[in-house]
Design an enzyme around this catalytic site. Structure first.
Site, PDB file in Angstrom:
ATOM      1  N   ASN A  63     -20.038  -7.551 -16.986  1.00 25.54           N
ATOM      2  CA  ASN A  63     -19.237  -8.398 -16.104  1.00 25.54           C
ATOM      3  C   ASN A  63     -19.179  -9.813 -16.666  1.00 25.54           C
ATOM      4  O   ASN A  63     -20.110 -10.269 -17.324  1.00 25.54           O
ATOM      5  CB  ASN A  63     -19.857  -8.434 -14.691  1.00 25.54           C
ATOM      6  CG  ASN A  63     -18.925  -9.055 -13.673  1.00 25.54           C
ATOM      7  OD1 ASN A  63     -17.738  -8.735 -13.640  1.00 25.54           O
ATOM      8  ND2 ASN A  63     -19.436  -9.951 -12.841  1.00 25.54           N
ATOM      9  N   ARG A  64     -18.051 -10.479 -16.389  1.00 23.97           N
ATOM     10  CA  ARG A  64     -17.865 -11.872 -16.823  1.00 23.97           C
ATOM     11  C   ARG A  64     -19.048 -12.734 -16.369  1.00 23.97           C
ATOM     12  O   ARG A  64     -19.555 -13.566 -17.108  1.00 23.97           O
ATOM     13  CB  ARG A  64     -16.553 -12.383 -16.193  1.00 23.97           C
ATOM     14  CG  ARG A  64     -16.183 -13.777 -16.525  1.00 23.97           C
ATOM     15  CD  ARG A  64     -14.837 -14.111 -15.942  1.00 23.97           C
ATOM     16  NE  ARG A  64     -14.819 -14.059 -14.467  1.00 23.97           N
ATOM     17  CZ  ARG A  64     -13.751 -14.313 -13.735  1.00 23.97           C
ATOM     18  NH1 ARG A  64     -12.603 -14.609 -14.305  1.00 23.97           N
ATOM     19  NH2 ARG A  64     -13.817 -14.272 -12.402  1.00 23.97           N
ATOM     20  N   ASN A  84     -14.391   2.559   2.819  1.00 21.92           N
ATOM     21  CA  ASN A  84     -12.924   2.577   2.737  1.00 21.92           C
ATOM     22  C   ASN A  84     -12.303   3.580   3.711  1.00 21.92           C
ATOM     23  O   ASN A  84     -11.084   3.684   3.780  1.00 21.92           O
ATOM     24  CB  ASN A  84     -12.440   2.859   1.301  1.00 21.92           C
ATOM     25  CG  ASN A  84     -12.529   4.325   0.926  1.00 21.92           C
ATOM     26  OD1 ASN A  84     -13.288   5.096   1.525  1.00 21.92           O
ATOM     27  ND2 ASN A  84     -11.770   4.733  -0.061  1.00 21.92           N
ATOM     28  N   ALA A 113     -18.055  -6.150 -11.706  1.00 16.14           N
ATOM     29  CA  ALA A 113     -19.200  -5.965 -10.804  1.00 16.14           C
ATOM     30  C   ALA A 113     -18.829  -6.418  -9.401  1.00 16.14           C
ATOM     31  O   ALA A 113     -19.672  -6.909  -8.641  1.00 16.14           O
ATOM     32  CB  ALA A 113     -20.411  -6.737 -11.331  1.00 16.14           C
ATOM     33  N   GLY A 114     -17.560  -6.242  -9.048  1.00 13.01           N
ATOM     34  CA  GLY A 114     -17.099  -6.559  -7.691  1.00 13.01           C
ATOM     35  C   GLY A 114     -17.208  -5.328  -6.805  1.00 13.01           C
ATOM     36  O   GLY A 114     -17.928  -4.362  -7.120  1.00 13.01           O
ATOM     37  N   ASP A 162     -13.897   6.243  -2.753  1.00 11.76           N
ATOM     38  CA  ASP A 162     -13.396   5.712  -4.027  1.00 11.76           C
ATOM     39  C   ASP A 162     -14.088   6.345  -5.238  1.00 11.76           C
ATOM     40  O   ASP A 162     -13.443   6.657  -6.244  1.00 11.76           O
ATOM     41  CB  ASP A 162     -13.594   4.186  -4.087  1.00 11.76           C
ATOM     42  CG  ASP A 162     -12.550   3.429  -3.278  1.00 11.76           C
ATOM     43  OD1 ASP A 162     -11.429   3.955  -3.100  1.00 11.76           O
ATOM     44  OD2 ASP A 162     -12.848   2.311  -2.827  1.00 11.76           O
ATOM     45  N   SER A 188       0.824  -1.220   0.000  1.00 13.62           N
ATOM     46  CA  SER A 188       0.000   0.000   0.000  1.00 13.62           C
ATOM     47  C   SER A 188       0.855   1.265   0.000  1.00 13.62           C
ATOM     48  O   SER A 188       1.818   1.387   0.770  1.00 13.62           O
ATOM     49  CB  SER A 188      -0.918   0.011   1.230  1.00 13.62           C
ATOM     50  OG  SER A 188      -1.557   1.276   1.301  1.00 13.62           O
ATOM     51  N   LYS A 215     -13.558  -4.088   2.670  1.00  9.66           N
ATOM     52  CA  LYS A 215     -14.475  -2.941   2.561  1.00  9.66           C
ATOM     53  C   LYS A 215     -15.935  -3.291   2.911  1.00  9.66           C
ATOM     54  O   LYS A 215     -16.595  -2.513   3.596  1.00  9.66           O
ATOM     55  CB  LYS A 215     -14.369  -2.297   1.171  1.00  9.66           C
ATOM     56  CG  LYS A 215     -13.019  -1.605   0.951  1.00  9.66           C
ATOM     57  CD  LYS A 215     -12.941  -0.974  -0.430  1.00  9.66           C
ATOM     58  CE  LYS A 215     -11.522  -0.501  -0.723  1.00  9.66           C
ATOM     59  NZ  LYS A 215     -11.411   0.141  -2.033  1.00  9.66           N
ATOM     60  N   ALA A 251     -15.127  -2.864  -6.139  1.00  8.08           N
ATOM     61  CA  ALA A 251     -14.655  -1.576  -6.678  1.00  8.08           C
ATOM     62  C   ALA A 251     -15.706  -0.972  -7.610  1.00  8.08           C
ATOM     63  O   ALA A 251     -15.981   0.231  -7.552  1.00  8.08           O
ATOM     64  CB  ALA A 251     -13.332  -1.764  -7.403  1.00  8.08           C
TER      65      ALA A 251
HETATM   66  P1  NDP Z   1     -13.497  -8.056  -6.505  1.00 11.18           P
HETATM   67  O1  NDP Z   1     -12.781  -9.334  -6.208  1.00 11.18           O
HETATM   68  O2  NDP Z   1     -14.586  -7.604  -5.610  1.00 11.18           O
HETATM   69  O3  NDP Z   1     -14.155  -8.166  -7.980  1.00 11.18           O
HETATM   70  C1  NDP Z   1     -13.423  -8.684  -9.051  1.00 11.18           C
HETATM   71  C2  NDP Z   1     -14.145  -8.395 -10.373  1.00 11.18           C
HETATM   72  O4  NDP Z   1     -13.243  -8.691 -11.441  1.00 11.18           O
HETATM   73  C3  NDP Z   1     -15.395  -9.228 -10.612  1.00 11.18           C
HETATM   74  O5  NDP Z   1     -16.307  -8.475 -11.351  1.00 11.18           O
HETATM   75  C4  NDP Z   1     -14.845 -10.402 -11.453  1.00 11.18           C
HETATM   76  O6  NDP Z   1     -15.797 -10.994 -12.297  1.00 11.18           O
HETATM   77  C5  NDP Z   1     -13.842  -9.663 -12.308  1.00 11.18           C
HETATM   78  N1  NDP Z   1     -12.765 -10.500 -12.844  1.00 11.18           N
HETATM   79  C6  NDP Z   1     -11.772 -11.102 -12.138  1.00 11.18           C
HETATM   80  N2  NDP Z   1     -10.941 -11.746 -12.982  1.00 11.18           N
HETATM   81  C7  NDP Z   1     -11.404 -11.542 -14.252  1.00 11.18           C
HETATM   82  C8  NDP Z   1     -10.988 -11.939 -15.541  1.00 11.18           C
HETATM   83  N3  NDP Z   1      -9.897 -12.699 -15.713  1.00 11.18           N
HETATM   84  N4  NDP Z   1     -11.696 -11.542 -16.617  1.00 11.18           N
HETATM   85  C9  NDP Z   1     -12.803 -10.758 -16.445  1.00 11.18           C
HETATM   86  N5  NDP Z   1     -13.267 -10.343 -15.236  1.00 11.18           N
HETATM   87  C10 NDP Z   1     -12.578 -10.728 -14.144  1.00 11.18           C
HETATM   88  O7  NDP Z   1     -12.334  -6.959  -6.654  1.00 11.18           O
HETATM   89  P2  NDP Z   1     -12.504  -5.360  -6.465  1.00 11.18           P
HETATM   90  O8  NDP Z   1     -13.728  -4.964  -7.183  1.00 11.18           O
HETATM   91  O9  NDP Z   1     -12.398  -4.993  -5.044  1.00 11.18           O
HETATM   92  O10 NDP Z   1     -11.177  -4.776  -7.174  1.00 11.18           O
HETATM   93  C11 NDP Z   1     -11.055  -4.722  -8.596  1.00 11.18           C
HETATM   94  C12 NDP Z   1      -9.801  -3.967  -8.992  1.00 11.18           C
HETATM   95  O11 NDP Z   1      -9.887  -2.576  -8.673  1.00 11.18           O
HETATM   96  C13 NDP Z   1      -8.507  -4.466  -8.320  1.00 11.18           C
HETATM   97  O12 NDP Z   1      -7.511  -4.571  -9.326  1.00 11.18           O
HETATM   98  C14 NDP Z   1      -8.166  -3.366  -7.336  1.00 11.18           C
HETATM   99  O13 NDP Z   1      -6.766  -3.304  -7.102  1.00 11.18           O
HETATM  100  C15 NDP Z   1      -8.667  -2.136  -8.078  1.00 11.18           C
HETATM  101  N6  NDP Z   1      -8.957  -0.983  -7.182  1.00 11.18           N
HETATM  102  C16 NDP Z   1      -8.235   0.183  -7.342  1.00 11.18           C
HETATM  103  C17 NDP Z   1      -8.478   1.296  -6.537  1.00 11.18           C
HETATM  104  C18 NDP Z   1      -7.676   2.550  -6.737  1.00 11.18           C
HETATM  105  O14 NDP Z   1      -7.709   3.431  -5.848  1.00 11.18           O
HETATM  106  N7  NDP Z   1      -6.991   2.725  -7.849  1.00 11.18           N
HETATM  107  C19 NDP Z   1      -9.517   1.258  -5.485  1.00 11.18           C
HETATM  108  C20 NDP Z   1     -10.237   0.011  -5.426  1.00 11.18           C
HETATM  109  C21 NDP Z   1      -9.951  -1.059  -6.232  1.00 11.18           C
HETATM  110  P3  NDP Z   1     -16.766 -12.192 -11.772  1.00 11.18           P
HETATM  111  O15 NDP Z   1     -17.883 -11.501 -11.043  1.00 11.18           O
HETATM  112  O16 NDP Z   1     -17.212 -12.859 -13.019  1.00 11.18           O
HETATM  113  O17 NDP Z   1     -15.931 -13.063 -10.879  1.00 11.18           O
END
Ligand code: NDP
Length: 272
Positions: free
Chosen positions: A151-152, A87, A128-129, A102, A15, A66, A131
């Protein structure tokens, strides 16, 4: 007495928040201490309680805690409620207030730092996670012509749309339907870049003057940004979002708005 803050996550060693908050504090001559706290996967509440009980003033929360921080906070702001994710925690004498910076951080980076308006534009939010969920409200507040989310696993994107009261401007699009759509701003909020994978977005989605934004940050272009660059789109990573969300947290804690440009430049220099 020095006011104490921390970022709590797992992992957390990477971080850059301590570096950012130290720079903000220097600007105003504020006496603060900011550290990293590693919580075990099931140990978030224990870690945050111990920190609070030690007399700390607040904390940032990062992956994967979060949603847990949202449940932990006694009172949440409207923007934290919208994304069900926190956050930033502010420890008050009788309660803990949860906020999420965020979304505003992302929009400030895109609009103010990168000079890309969001009002009246076609935005594609990929993922759709946590973030993605956290930034939907702020993106809608920017009054885009349309905000599409893909989303996937399409059902998760559909659920986020169903939960928001913005049906005219907010829709879910399955990956298979993207080939007929074009966007001005495409935001990768998936974690695909962490494994150097590419989310399913066809090159035809990038409009001529599109901005491609990857929330992940680091050295070089992610596969998503490399694809975008090959179509002629402008590219940006999420370092500016990180600095802007931190600035908003600093404002909540200290009542002062730091200058983010010099800190962003400092981080870029230190990454080289
Ligand atoms: P989550 O684990 O909650 O969600 C992951 C998401 O990514 C889901 O929608 C998942 O899809 C999708 N995913 C994962 N792998 C793949 C792939 N190979 N192909 C397509 N879709 C994929 O993670 P977060 O939402 O918390 O974080 C997402 C990103 O955002 C991270 O890289 C994090 O570092 C970044 N981030 C950056 C911030 C900044 O300040 N710059 C702040 C917050 C986050 P599925 O639902 O199908 O599994």
């Amino acid at each position: 007495m020095t006011d104490r803050y921390a970022v709590i996550g797992n992992p957390v060693a990477h971080s850059r928040s301590p570096e950012i908050h130290a720079a903000f504090a220097r600007e105003f001559g504020e006496d603060i201490q900011y550290e990293r706290l590693l919580a075990t996967p099931s140990g978030f509440v224990e870690t945050v309680e111990a920190f609070r009980n030690s007399g700390a003033s607040g904390a940032n929360v990062t992956l994967p805690f979060k949603p847990e921080a949202f449940a932990y906070a006694g009172v949440c702001t409207a923007r934290a409620e919208r994304g069900k994710s926190v956050n930033t925690l502010q420890f008050e004498s009788d309660q803990v207030v949860g906020d999420n910076t965020d979304g505003v951080g992302l929009c400030r980076d895109i609009v103010s730092n990168l000079g890309q308006p969001l009002a009246g534009t076609r935005i594609l939010l990929i993922g759709a996670g946590g973030a993605a969920r956290a930034v939907v409200g702020a993106l809608l507040d920017c009054q885009p012509e349309i905000l599409a989310i893909t989303n996937r696993t399409p059902a998760k994107a559909q659920l986020i749309v169903a939960e928001m009261d913005a049906k005219k401007r907010f829709c879910a699009v399955a990956p298979a339907e993207l080939s007929t759509r074009r966007f001005d701003v495409l935001i990768n909020a998936t974690s695909a870049s962490l494994t150097a994978s590419l989310p399913m977005v066809p090159p035809s989605c990038f409009d001529k003057n599109a901005l491609a934004y990857d929330m992940m940050y680091g050295k070089g272009l992610t596969p998503f940004l490399a694809l975008a660059a090959s179509t002629g789109a402008r590219t940006a990573d999420g370092l500016g979002m990180l600095v802007e969300q931190a600035a908003e947290a600093f404002f909540l804690w200290r009542g002062k708005r730091p200058s983010t440009g010099p800190v962003l430049n400092l981080l870029k220099q230190n990454s080289q």
